[in-house]
Write a protein that holds these residues in place. Structure first.
Motif, PDB file in Angstrom:
ATOM      1  N   GLY A 329      38.893  -5.864  84.623  1.00  0.00           N
ATOM      2  CA  GLY A 329      39.482  -5.267  85.784  1.00  0.00           C
ATOM      3  C   GLY A 329      40.882  -4.759  85.389  1.00  0.00           C
ATOM      4  N   GLU A 330      40.896  -4.182  84.317  1.00  0.00           N
ATOM      5  CA  GLU A 330      42.308  -3.469  83.741  1.00  0.00           C
ATOM      6  C   GLU A 330      41.924  -2.026  82.953  1.00  0.00           C
ATOM      7  N   ALA A 331      40.994  -1.566  83.243  1.00  0.00           N
ATOM      8  CA  ALA A 331      40.543  -0.171  82.824  1.00  0.00           C
ATOM      9  C   ALA A 331      41.671   0.761  83.408  1.00  0.00           C
ATOM     10  N   GLU A 332      42.554   0.543  84.153  1.00  0.00           N
ATOM     11  CA  GLU A 332      43.735   1.467  84.646  1.00  0.00           C
ATOM     12  C   GLU A 332      45.057   1.532  83.768  1.00  0.00           C
ATOM     13  N   VAL A 333      45.020   0.327  82.714  1.00  0.00           N
ATOM     14  CA  VAL A 333      46.572  -0.007  82.225  1.00  0.00           C
ATOM     15  C   VAL A 333      45.871  -0.197  80.795  1.00  0.00           C
ATOM     16  N   LYS A 334      44.825  -0.409  80.290  1.00  0.00           N
ATOM     17  CA  LYS A 334      44.424  -0.403  78.844  1.00  0.00           C
ATOM     18  C   LYS A 334      43.276   0.187  78.358  1.00  0.00           C
ATOM     19  N   GLY A 335      42.880   0.483  77.135  1.00  0.00           N
ATOM     20  CA  GLY A 335      41.690   0.881  76.667  1.00  0.00           C
ATOM     21  C   GLY A 335      41.764   2.105  76.088  1.00  0.00           C
ATOM     22  N   THR A 336      42.747   3.093  76.497  1.00  0.00           N
ATOM     23  CA  THR A 336      43.031   4.588  75.872  1.00  0.00           C
ATOM     24  C   THR A 336      44.594   4.682  75.504  1.00  0.00           C
ATOM     25  N   LEU A 337      44.614   5.379  74.630  1.00  0.00           N
ATOM     26  CA  LEU A 337      46.006   5.816  74.373  1.00  0.00           C
ATOM     27  C   LEU A 337      46.267   7.127  75.268  1.00  0.00           C
ATOM     28  N   ALA A 338      47.110   6.772  76.343  1.00  0.00           N
ATOM     29  CA  ALA A 338      47.830   7.707  77.065  1.00  0.00           C
ATOM     30  C   ALA A 338      48.866   7.072  77.947  1.00  0.00           C
ATOM     31  N   PRO A 339      49.770   8.381  78.413  1.00  0.00           N
ATOM     32  CA  PRO A 339      50.860   7.664  79.313  1.00  0.00           C
ATOM     33  C   PRO A 339      50.721   6.884  80.269  1.00  0.00           C
ATOM     34  N   GLY A 340      51.579   5.696  80.316  1.00  0.00           N
ATOM     35  CA  GLY A 340      51.332   4.767  81.475  1.00  0.00           C
ATOM     36  C   GLY A 340      50.526   3.659  81.255  1.00  0.00           C
ATOM     37  N   MET A 341      49.559   3.742  79.994  1.00  0.00           N
ATOM     38  CA  MET A 341      48.650   2.674  79.580  1.00  0.00           C
ATOM     39  C   MET A 341      49.763   1.794  78.809  1.00  0.00           C
ATOM     40  N   TYR A 342      49.171   0.288  78.719  1.00  0.00           N
ATOM     41  CA  TYR A 342      49.912  -0.556  77.543  1.00  0.00           C
ATOM     42  C   TYR A 342      50.063  -0.085  76.221  1.00  0.00           C
ATOM     43  N   ALA A 343      51.115  -0.393  75.503  1.00  0.00           N
ATOM     44  CA  ALA A 343      51.112   0.447  74.046  1.00  0.00           C
ATOM     45  C   ALA A 343      50.485  -0.801  73.097  1.00  0.00           C
ATOM     46  N   ASP A 344      49.246  -0.806  73.324  1.00  0.00           N
ATOM     47  CA  ASP A 344      48.398  -1.712  72.503  1.00  0.00           C
ATOM     48  C   ASP A 344      47.836  -0.750  71.473  1.00  0.00           C
ATOM     49  N   LEU A 345      47.963  -0.964  70.228  1.00  0.00           N
ATOM     50  CA  LEU A 345      47.245   0.026  69.353  1.00  0.00           C
ATOM     51  C   LEU A 345      47.372  -0.717  67.813  1.00  0.00           C
ATOM     52  N   ALA A 346      46.551   0.107  67.068  1.00  0.00           N
ATOM     53  CA  ALA A 346      46.682  -0.373  65.672  1.00  0.00           C
ATOM     54  C   ALA A 346      46.573   0.426  64.771  1.00  0.00           C
ATOM     55  N   ILE A 347      47.109   0.596  63.453  1.00  0.00           N
ATOM     56  CA  ILE A 347      46.927   1.647  62.395  1.00  0.00           C
ATOM     57  C   ILE A 347      46.065   0.923  61.370  1.00  0.00           C
ATOM     58  N   LEU A 348      45.101   1.520  61.138  1.00  0.00           N
ATOM     59  CA  LEU A 348      43.936   1.045  60.315  1.00  0.00           C
ATOM     60  C   LEU A 348      43.956   1.281  58.864  1.00  0.00           C
ATOM     61  N   SER A 349      43.207   0.521  58.040  1.00  0.00           N
ATOM     62  CA  SER A 349      43.209   0.441  56.659  1.00  0.00           C
ATOM     63  C   SER A 349      42.326   1.712  56.230  1.00  0.00           C
ATOM     64  N   GLY A 350      41.428   1.981  56.833  1.00  0.00           N
ATOM     65  CA  GLY A 350      40.865   3.495  56.666  1.00  0.00           C
ATOM     66  C   GLY A 350      40.404   4.262  57.787  1.00  0.00           C
ATOM     67  N   ASP A 351      40.018   5.289  57.635  1.00  0.00           N
ATOM     68  CA  ASP A 351      39.603   6.031  58.634  1.00  0.00           C
ATOM     69  C   ASP A 351      38.167   5.724  59.379  1.00  0.00           C
ATOM     70  N   TYR A 352      38.409   5.035  60.248  1.00  0.00           N
ATOM     71  CA  TYR A 352      36.904   4.565  61.034  1.00  0.00           C
ATOM     72  C   TYR A 352      35.743   5.784  61.105  1.00  0.00           C
ATOM     73  N   LEU A 353      36.161   6.785  61.591  1.00  0.00           N
ATOM     74  CA  LEU A 353      35.459   8.070  61.977  1.00  0.00           C
ATOM     75  C   LEU A 353      34.840   8.550  60.644  1.00  0.00           C
ATOM     76  N   THR A 354      35.279   8.347  59.668  1.00  0.00           N
ATOM     77  CA  THR A 354      34.900   9.212  58.300  1.00  0.00           C
ATOM     78  C   THR A 354      34.605   8.368  57.079  1.00  0.00           C
ATOM     79  N   VAL A 355      35.055   7.011  56.909  1.00  0.00           N
ATOM     80  CA  VAL A 355      34.646   6.191  55.874  1.00  0.00           C
ATOM     81  C   VAL A 355      32.989   6.229  55.798  1.00  0.00           C
ATOM     82  N   PRO A 356      32.402   5.930  54.620  1.00  0.00           N
ATOM     83  CA  PRO A 356      31.009   5.774  54.689  1.00  0.00           C
ATOM     84  C   PRO A 356      30.616   4.396  55.271  1.00  0.00           C
ATOM     85  N   ASP A 357      29.327   4.220  55.777  1.00  0.00           N
ATOM     86  CA  ASP A 357      28.949   3.274  56.615  1.00  0.00           C
ATOM     87  C   ASP A 357      29.287   1.715  56.003  1.00  0.00           C
ATOM     88  N   ALA A 358      29.138   1.598  54.802  1.00  0.00           N
ATOM     89  CA  ALA A 358      29.361   0.262  54.316  1.00  0.00           C
ATOM     90  C   ALA A 358      30.722  -0.127  54.425  1.00  0.00           C
TER      91      ALA A 358
END
Length: 463
Positions: A329-358
């Motif tokens: 019941g929190e889709a209005e406050v979390k789950g995306t990086l946007a103004p007004g949303m909770y500042a919940d975020l992570a900087i990752l050790s690798g680029d999830y969108l481009t690293v090899p599957d394994a």
């Protein structure tokens, strides 16, 4: 310690393994369901309150290390409200929570489930609590007669004929009090019966809030439509990453191609979320789930899904973030990086969108923030990571054994802890199997390491 002896009968839904003389060996087998494991865990000794608080803080840090900032707790056997929630409530009161938690209340006693919910409705309400700890509704167990277990080594269970008569008054009570609720449902046959009850209640007491079908591995298109029409959603988990081989053995590879049919759920417009079903059924590691959803492969390397049921990496990540925020019941406050949303975020050790599957399975967070507050840091961010007290009690294995969340540290030390054969391990030892790290990272109480381990037939130090 627990009273299991030669004369102890097998409990319903479980097996006590015995030797040739009929004595329990100490191994408890989830056959056909895991109830024997859950009930036995609840019988074990408990740590003192201060150690429970310490343990919980360490566990939250492990989740932060993997980039997790929120969880939904669907309850569990042996978790009695409010007594067993004292530790997590204390941490919230003291501002020490580093993971947002939305918890559901799970009916504990067979035959008394309705009484549980009548009592809880008078004690609390959905949304009660804080931004870090809040009550989320009922479930995932609403009545024990509706327990639909997920052991694919065993045949599909047929639910008791009394299930409908026991479930219906509970659902009506929750609907009348505007409580969201969720129910464990692996198989389409069970889901079909649950939805018939929900539709009957909805005619008398219209649902004014969400309900959730958990798991839904074999759900049919017809029942996806029925869920959506009632305002419900589908919470999916990565159990097939662990049990896919068992499922194929029992039902065949064709049946496994869309188990669960996540692509179809999305295309049909149903609210869909993704999670782990941790910690009793599967790992709490989200990257295992993201690997499975985007490659269709089990951890053992077996391809399960056809291309038409695979998700893109962005689609899978969205289910884990904004998709799952709907279920708390929190889709209005979390789950995306946007103004007004909770500042919940992570900087990752690798680029999830481009690293090899394994390499998806090796990702962790190097920096994690919850509400704009740093809760984890390593590498270049280690100096700004908040301090964590040493694990207590002193004998806790947390102080000596690398955790799943510490994968990067494990690679740096060249320890092969908890790695599977297909990940490159070609040298199992007779004592530790593939958990080589335990021999390297634990203190050995003798001076002559070679002779000590050699006497036990261990090849770890020869690898």
């Amino acid at each position: 310690m627990l009273g299991f002896g030669k004369e102890t009968p097998n409990p319903p839904g479980g097996e006590i393994q015995r030797d040739a003389q009929g004595n329990p060996t100490g191994l408890l087998i989830a056959k056909p369901s895991a109830l024997i494991l859950y009930s036995t865990l609840a019988m074990g000794p408990k740590l003192p309150l201060e150690d429970q608080i310490n343990s919980t803080r360490h566990y939250m840090r492990e989740m932060n290390r993997l980039g997790i900032t929120s969880v939904i707790d669907a309850g569990g056997g042996g978790q009695n409200y409010p007594d067993d929630y004292a530790v997590i409530q204390t941490l919230d009161d003291e501002g020490l929570l580093t993971v947002r938690i939305a918890y559901n209340l799970f009916a504990q006693t067979a035959g008394a489930e309705l009484s549980d919910y009548e009592r809880w409705v008078a004690m609390t309400e959905p949304g009660a609590g804080s931004d870090m700890l809040r009550m989320n509704g009922g479930g995932e167990n609403l009545t024990w007669s509706a327990a639909d277990f997920e052991n694919f080594l065993e045949p599909r269970p047929d639910l008791a004929p009394t299930m409908e008569s026991e479930l219906e008054p509970i659902v009506e009570l929750l609907a009348a009090n505007k409580w969201p609720f969720r129910i464990h449902a692996t198989y389409d046959e069970s889901i079909d019966r649950f939805l018939t009850v929900f539709e009957r209640v909805n005619q008398r007491q219209p649902f004014e809030t969400r309900f959730i079908i958990d798991h839904a591995e074999t759900i049919s298109p017809r029942n996806i439509e029925r869920i959506t029409a009632l305002g419900g959603g589908l919470a999916t988990q990565h159990r097939m990453a662990f049990q896919g081989e068992y499922f194929v053995d029992r039902y065949g590879a064709e049946a496994a191609e869309a188990t669960p049919p996540i692509r179809r759920m999305i295309d049909m417009g149903a609210p869909v979320g993704a999670g782990t079903d941790a910690t009793r059924v599967a790992s709490y590691d989200p990257w295992v789930g993201l690997y499975w959803m985007t490659t269709g492969k089990t951890l053992g390397g077996m391809p399960l899904h056809g291309d038409d049921n695979l998700l893109t990496r962005e689609e899978a990540l969205r289910l884990w973030t904004h998709g799952s925020a709907w279920f708390s019941g929190e889709a209005e406050v979390k789950g995306t990086l946007a103004p007004g949303m909770y500042a919940d975020l992570a900087i990752l050790s690798g680029d999830y969108l481009t690293v090899p599957d394994a390499e998806i399975r090796q990702i962790n967070a190097v920096l994690t923030m919850v509400g704009g507050r740093i809760v984890h840091g390593e590498g270049a961010f280690a100096d700004i990571a908040p301090p964590l007290p040493p694990a207590s009690p002193g004998w806790s294995p947390v102080g000596a054994v690398l955790s799943p969340g510490a994968r990067q540290a494990a690679r740096a030390k060249e320890a092969r802890f908890a790695r599977a054969c297909q990940d490159g391990c070609a040298s199992a030892c007779s004592l530790h199997g593939h958990d080589h790290g335990i021999a390297w990272t634990n203190p050995i109480p003798v001076k002559d390491l070679t002779s000590f381990w050699g006497a036990l037939g261990c090849s770890c130090f020869a690898v």
